[in-house]
Design an enzyme around this catalytic site. Structure first.
Site: not given
Ligand SMILES: Nc1ncnc2c1ncn2[C@@H]1O[C@H](COP(=O)(O)OP(=O)(O)OP(=O)(O)O)[C@@H](O)[C@H]1O
Ligand SMILES: [Mn+2]
Length: 557
Positions: A289, A374, A440, A445
């Site tokens: 990331e 959020l 990705d 949501e």
């Molecule tokens: N700004 C935010 N505030 C609160 N919760 C959030 C926010 N952004 C993302 N999330 C929650 O956190 C989860 C994980 O965030 P994100 O998808 O950015 O991480 P990730 O490690 O890339 O996840 P994945 O590996 O599943 O893609 C999201 O599915 C969402 O529900």
């Molecule tokens: Mn991700």
């Protein structure tokens, strides 16, 4: 022919090996030339004798049939060559089986891809670049010279005409470009906020984040020009960090940052400098990331007029005082000092959370992205949807949309995609992701309280902006397969194409970020290039509905 030779060469070698193997097993050896000569069978002379005895007519017939067999073989090989050649151009996961049983070659995606590849492999070669060696480019965004994009040659007057007619109310409904009077995102018969739905009002001393969250509406996260966005960005970039903890869930390390007054942010750490791109042998699902992708994507989402991404800002942290000292639990055990004397940690997660993939400061200063949190699920629960164009997330398997050319018809007739704004939101998301190169998008949501007639959140852009010299056309599959776009989105794209280029607007917007430059220049340049691709795709769709017969002839030819 080369293919033919190499295949037959390979087959010969295999055959020889088998023969050798068989020989060894049977304790036999191949006959020597002397033995061959002594042999009672003399095949070569026999054949020659037969040929000699043949009449001219028979010989001619034999030659013609041999030629026909060879010709058929060459045709087959040529077809094979076609696929074989295109395979090295088309990325593994962008590949689509060219025809299935019901296909009949009608899929817009397949056709467009073919045309796109033809163009991009022409002499100008400007559409699809091979990955250049990123590690050789030094200095990153800071040193790279801003490149002025060449003046646009195509103004897309045909598309502008449709837009104008729709604005003047002259145009009937359009099958491809959905006019404003058909778009719930424009009409917005109702657009309540979370505060209104929940009957909540911010208190006198409410934080900017709380105010922002209560103002999130059914059709967008924030209004155009909303002053709370800048206020929130400033808070996240400057407020004291009270507490840090690792966020559960997700695959890569993320931290939840607590500020005074209940303000929270989602932190993604910097791992590499700006010019480091997705490793060529990494699939999208093993890509790291990038914190800067989150920052850039927020700005881009706002410029495109979607306003579906939470505000994100960059900030440099002192790892000792702003992480180590204010966290507790297992994460503390993952901190260490690297051989280069930098302060590092890796946390605990399912991907890249080990010593070999640690996050290191310089020596203890760490840059990262801070996304406004959020609203909690007590206030606004979210619904998680599986993206219909989700990739397989498997190195060999393909997703349904990659195999079925009429996949969009299936989606279009399934709720919630069969009515309202959802389908158009997916088209926007596809364009947004194509521009940033984000492969990705497995889930998306929405806020539950608004039902199905609400916008799709643009969450998780961490894997965007990974390849500046490659345009991943398969991300555009929803648009190419459905031939659908919002009038408002097309208007925005035309505006960038004919006015100030998107790269310029984004570069300007990113200047306000504390850790600017956010994007390596080639990523900015890629945006202008990709806009042309999206516009080409829309034009192709429009031409197809306006003159279907003509286009079928063209496609056939
Ligand atoms: N700004 C935010 N505030 C609160 N919760 C959030 C926010 N952004 C993302 N999330 C929650 O956190 C989860 C994980 O965030 P994100 O998808 O950015 O991480 P990730 O490690 O890339 O996840 P994945 O590996 O599943 O893609 C999201 O599915 C969402 O529900
Ligand atoms: Mn991700």
């Amino acid at each position: 022919l080369y293919f033919c030779c190499s295949v037959s060469g390979w087959a010969r070698a295999r055959w020889r090996r088998r023969r050798r193997g068989a020989g060894a097993r049977d304790c036999k050896r191949s006959p020597t030339p002397e033995e061959h000569a002594r042999s009672p069978f003399a095949p070569r002379s026999k054949t020659a004798r037969i040929m000699f005895n043949m009449k001219l007519k028979e010989r001619l017939a034999l030659a013609v049939s041999a030629f026909l067999v060879l010709f058929t073989l060459m045709l087959v090989v040529d077809l094979q060559m076609d696929y074989g050649l295109s395979m090295h151009r088309v990325p593994l996961h962008g590949r689509v089986r060219v025809a299935d049983a019901e296909d009949k070659g009608r899929s817009a995606y397949i056709e467009f891809r073919k045309r796109f590849l033809q163009k991009s492999n022409g002499s100008n070669g400007s559409r699809e670049y091979e990955q250049s060696a990123p590690s050789e480019t030094s200095g990153g965004g800071a040193d790279a010279e801003p490149r002025t994009p060449s003046p646009p040659t195509d103004h897309y007057e045909d598309l502008q005409k449709i837009i104008l007619a729709q604005l003047q109310g002259k145009a009937e409904d359009h099958a491809v470009i959905i006019p404003p009077h058909r778009d719930l995102n424009v009409l917005r018969p109702e657009n309540p906020t979370i505060g209104e739905m929940e009957d909540l009002e911010p208190s006198i001393n409410a934080s900017n984040l709380e105010r922002f969250q209560l103002k999130i509406a059914q059709h967008e996260l924030y209004e155009d020009g909303e002053p709370l966005v800048d206020a929130l960005i400033k808070d996240m970039a400057t407020s004291t960090i009270l507490h840090v903890e690792q966020k559960e869930g997700g695959t890569q390390l993320k931290l939840i940052i607590d500020y005074p007054n209940g303000v929270q942010a989602l932190f993604k750490p910097m791992r590499f400098s700006r010019e480091v791109q997705t490793l060529p042998n990494h699939f999208y699902f093993s890509d790291y990331e990038r914190h800067n992708a989150e920052i850039a994507a927020f700005h881009l989402d706002r410029i495109l007029g979607f306003r579906r991404a939470m505000p994100v800002v960059g900030r440099v942290l002192n790892m000792t005082t702003e992480i180590y000292d204010v966290t507790e639990g297992d994460i503390l055990k993952t901190f260490f000092v690297s051989p280069a004397n930098n302060f590092c940690f890796h946390g605990k997660c399912s991907y890249y959370c080990d010593t070999g993939h640690a996050i290191c400061g310089n020596p203890d200063m760490l840059e990262g992205s801070f996304a406004a949190f959020l609203p909690s699920s007590d206030i606004a629960e979210r619904k998680v949807w599986r993206h219909p164009w989700r990739r397989s997330y498997h190195k060999r398997r393909k997703a349904q949309w990659e195999l079925q050319s009429d996949y969009c018809d299936t989606v279009r007739t399934t709720p919630p995609y069969d009515s309202g704004r959802r389908m158009l939101d997916l088209m926007d998301m596809s364009i947004f992701d194509f521009l940033t190169g984000n492969m990705d998008r497995h889930h998306y949501e929405t806020f539950k309280m608004f039902g199905n007639e609400t916008f799709t959140l643009h969450l998780d852009q961490g894997r965007a902006f990974g390849k500046a010299f490659h345009d991943e056309l398969s991300i555009l599959a929803p648009v190419l397969q459905c031939c659908l776009v919002r009038h408002t989105t097309l208007t925005a794209l035309l505006k960038f194409q004919n006015g100030d280029p998107l790269s310029k607007l984004l570069r300007e917007s990113l200047k306000s970020d504390p850790v600017n430059p956010i994007l390596w220049e080639p990523h900015l340049a890629a945006l202008d290039r990709r806009i042309v691709t999206v516009l080409d795709a829309i034009r192709k769709c429009v031409n197809k509905v306006e003159a279907p017969l003509q286009n079928e002839i063209n496609d056939f030819v």
